[in-house]
Design a protein around this motif. Structure first.
Motif, PDB file in Angstrom:
ATOM      1  N   UNK A  47       0.858  -1.196   0.000  1.00 51.45           N
ATOM      2  CA  UNK A  47       0.000   0.000   0.000  1.00 51.45           C
ATOM      3  C   UNK A  47       0.888   1.237   0.000  1.00 51.45           C
ATOM      4  N   UNK A  48       0.571   2.173  -0.885  1.00 51.81           N
ATOM      5  CA  UNK A  48       1.339   3.414  -0.970  1.00 51.81           C
ATOM      6  C   UNK A  48       0.867   4.365   0.127  1.00 51.81           C
ATOM      7  N   UNK A  49       1.739   4.665   1.079  1.00 50.15           N
ATOM      8  CA  UNK A  49       1.375   5.584   2.172  1.00 50.15           C
ATOM      9  C   UNK A  49       1.461   7.034   1.705  1.00 50.15           C
ATOM     10  N   UNK A  50       2.268   7.255   0.670  1.00 50.39           N
ATOM     11  CA  UNK A  50       2.355   8.554  -0.018  1.00 50.39           C
ATOM     12  C   UNK A  50       2.353   8.226  -1.513  1.00 50.39           C
ATOM     13  N   UNK A  51       2.323   9.223  -2.370  1.00 53.52           N
ATOM     14  CA  UNK A  51       2.619   8.958  -3.776  1.00 53.52           C
ATOM     15  C   UNK A  51       4.004   8.307  -3.818  1.00 53.52           C
ATOM     16  N   UNK A  52       4.170   7.299  -4.662  1.00 54.71           N
ATOM     17  CA  UNK A  52       5.434   6.556  -4.717  1.00 54.71           C
ATOM     18  C   UNK A  52       5.909   6.405  -6.163  1.00 54.71           C
ATOM     19  N   UNK A  53       7.205   6.289  -6.316  1.00 54.41           N
ATOM     20  CA  UNK A  53       7.810   5.831  -7.564  1.00 54.41           C
ATOM     21  C   UNK A  53       8.578   4.555  -7.222  1.00 54.41           C
ATOM     22  N   UNK A  54       8.233   3.466  -7.895  1.00 54.64           N
ATOM     23  CA  UNK A  54       8.800   2.146  -7.618  1.00 54.64           C
ATOM     24  C   UNK A  54       9.273   1.522  -8.920  1.00 54.64           C
ATOM     25  N   UNK A  55      10.208   0.595  -8.805  1.00 51.21           N
ATOM     26  CA  UNK A  55      10.561  -0.286  -9.918  1.00 51.21           C
ATOM     27  C   UNK A  55      10.418  -1.722  -9.434  1.00 51.21           C
ATOM     28  N   UNK A  56      10.004  -2.594 -10.352  1.00 52.13           N
ATOM     29  CA  UNK A  56      10.019  -4.035 -10.101  1.00 52.13           C
ATOM     30  C   UNK A  56      10.736  -4.709 -11.252  1.00 52.13           C
ATOM     31  N   UNK A  57      11.516  -5.725 -10.949  1.00 56.31           N
ATOM     32  CA  UNK A  57      12.008  -6.615 -12.007  1.00 56.31           C
ATOM     33  C   UNK A  57      11.526  -8.030 -11.703  1.00 56.31           C
ATOM     34  N   UNK A  58      11.285  -8.760 -12.775  1.00 56.25           N
ATOM     35  CA  UNK A  58      10.710 -10.101 -12.672  1.00 56.25           C
ATOM     36  C   UNK A  58      11.446 -11.066 -13.594  1.00 56.25           C
ATOM     37  N   UNK A  59      11.541 -12.311 -13.161  1.00 60.59           N
ATOM     38  CA  UNK A  59      11.933 -13.401 -14.050  1.00 60.59           C
ATOM     39  C   UNK A  59      11.146 -14.640 -13.628  1.00 60.59           C
TER      40      UNK A  59
END
Lengths: 106, 106
Positions: B87-99
């Motif tokens: 859950x974003x407690x503030x506006x967020x910038x995130x990255x995810x990587x997947x394999x």
């Protein structure tokens, strides 16, 4: 939960001028690079599929004989075993992700 | 050479409040998220191994029953099939990587 902060991960100079912080999983590795201006990585290739992301700076990148000047925001796909090389035209901040994991960077 | 710039990749709202830009390879996917404050992803799991990186904001993240508040610079490893939510407690910038690659995000 395995949680690390980038600011606490020790930097390693894996190639001359390439200062990397590494975060490894089972099948994934994430590299955060600070590259000194002028530092070059010669042609090489590896089984690992790779994606590169330029955060800042200008990075001359060659893949399979094609050269591009990469800048902030650029994303490049480097297929498994494809020959590539690079040179930092300015100081650069780059990220790379790999699969499988880069056991050779551990 | 497949080169794209993040600023030119079209954003998709894959979950309510989760605006993602995706870059896919063969065995890798990289997701760049802009998350609206208050937006939550319920408990879920997937075969794909995942790594999350917080660029900015405060993100409440739960993995296998353990909750942490994640902030800028944090890196989290999410093993294959492990239950997680956020859950974003503030506006967020995130990255995810997947394999492997997230074919369901294509």
């Amino acid at each position: 939960m395995r949680l690390e902060n980038l600011h606490e991960i020790q930097e390693k100079e894996l190639f001359p001028g390439y200062h990397g912080k590494l975060f490894h999983g089972e099948q994934l590795s994430w590299a955060f690079w600070r590259v000194d201006q002028g530092s070059a990585v010669p042609e090489h290739h590896h089984l690992h599929e790779q994606m590169m992301h330029v955060i800042s700076g200008r990075f001359e990148f060659t893949l399979d004989g094609i050269t591009k000047i990469c800048e902030a925001g650029d994303l490049i796909h480097i297929p498994s075993n494809q020959v590539h090389s690079g040179k930092a035209l300015t100081d650069c901040v780059l990220m790379d992700v790999f699969s499988p994991a880069r056991d050779d960077y551990k």
